[in-house]
Design a protein around this motif. Sequence first.
Motif, short mmCIF file in Angstrom:
data_model
loop_
_atom_site.label_atom_id
_atom_site.label_comp_id
_atom_site.label_asym_id
_atom_site.label_seq_id
_atom_site.Cartn_x
_atom_site.Cartn_y
_atom_site.Cartn_z
N PHE A 133 7.58 -61.65 -24.63
CA PHE A 133 7.56 -63.09 -24.82
C PHE A 133 7.80 -63.82 -23.51
N GLN A 134 7.32 -65.04 -23.47
CA GLN A 134 7.59 -65.96 -22.38
C GLN A 134 8.08 -67.25 -23.00
N CYS A 135 9.01 -67.89 -22.30
CA CYS A 135 9.46 -69.19 -22.77
C CYS A 135 9.73 -70.08 -21.56
N GLU A 136 9.77 -71.35 -21.83
CA GLU A 136 10.05 -72.32 -20.79
C GLU A 136 11.42 -72.92 -21.08
N ALA A 137 12.27 -72.95 -20.07
CA ALA A 137 13.59 -73.57 -20.20
C ALA A 137 13.62 -74.78 -19.29
N THR A 138 14.20 -75.87 -19.80
CA THR A 138 14.31 -77.11 -19.04
C THR A 138 15.78 -77.46 -18.91
N ASN A 139 16.21 -77.75 -17.69
CA ASN A 139 17.61 -78.12 -17.50
C ASN A 139 17.79 -79.62 -17.69
N VAL A 140 19.03 -80.09 -17.62
CA VAL A 140 19.32 -81.50 -17.87
C VAL A 140 18.76 -82.42 -16.79
N ARG A 141 18.33 -81.86 -15.68
CA ARG A 141 17.69 -82.65 -14.62
C ARG A 141 16.17 -82.73 -14.80
N GLY A 142 15.65 -82.08 -15.84
CA GLY A 142 14.22 -82.10 -16.12
C GLY A 142 13.43 -81.02 -15.40
N GLN A 143 14.10 -80.12 -14.69
CA GLN A 143 13.41 -79.04 -13.99
C GLN A 143 13.11 -77.92 -14.97
N LYS A 144 11.88 -77.40 -14.92
CA LYS A 144 11.43 -76.39 -15.87
C LYS A 144 11.21 -75.07 -15.17
#
Length: 154
Positions: A133-144
């Motif tokens: 699997f692959q997933c995208e994580a986004t931090n609270v600064r909007g960086q993915k």
Amino acid sequence: MPNLFPVAGESSGTPAGSTDGTAAGQVKFGRSWRFDYELGDFVTTPTGKIAECSDAEAWLEWCKKTIRTERYTYLAYSRKYGQEYDELIPRNLSRRAVESEIVRMTTEALKTDPRTDRVGPFSFEWDGERCFFQCEATNVRGQKSRMDGSVVTS
């Protein structure tokens, strides 16, 4: 001298309800060491020191390590740290159910860190009994950032 055991709402330097310990609800990102997951060792600089990273890169290192660490296995980590993919093996779930559980477990593991804002979308590829699997994580600064993982289901 500040109170060592402040009560919520008491003037303790942080707003009531703030869970990250920083003023105005801003999350501190900090720093970490770089790790090469393919080699299974820390990345070193040309001078032989362990390479460091900071801010968003440190958060990304934390995310990668979290989805590779089995929860409840190592006493050094809290009970909230890591994932529980091995629990999928004895459950004999359908592929669709396994994918749903991977989404749930990965999201739950990554969202324990206050730096993580969102997790998803996910993509899946099956090879026999192994689900990549692959997933995208986004931090609270909007960086993915994209992350990879795999689960064996039998």
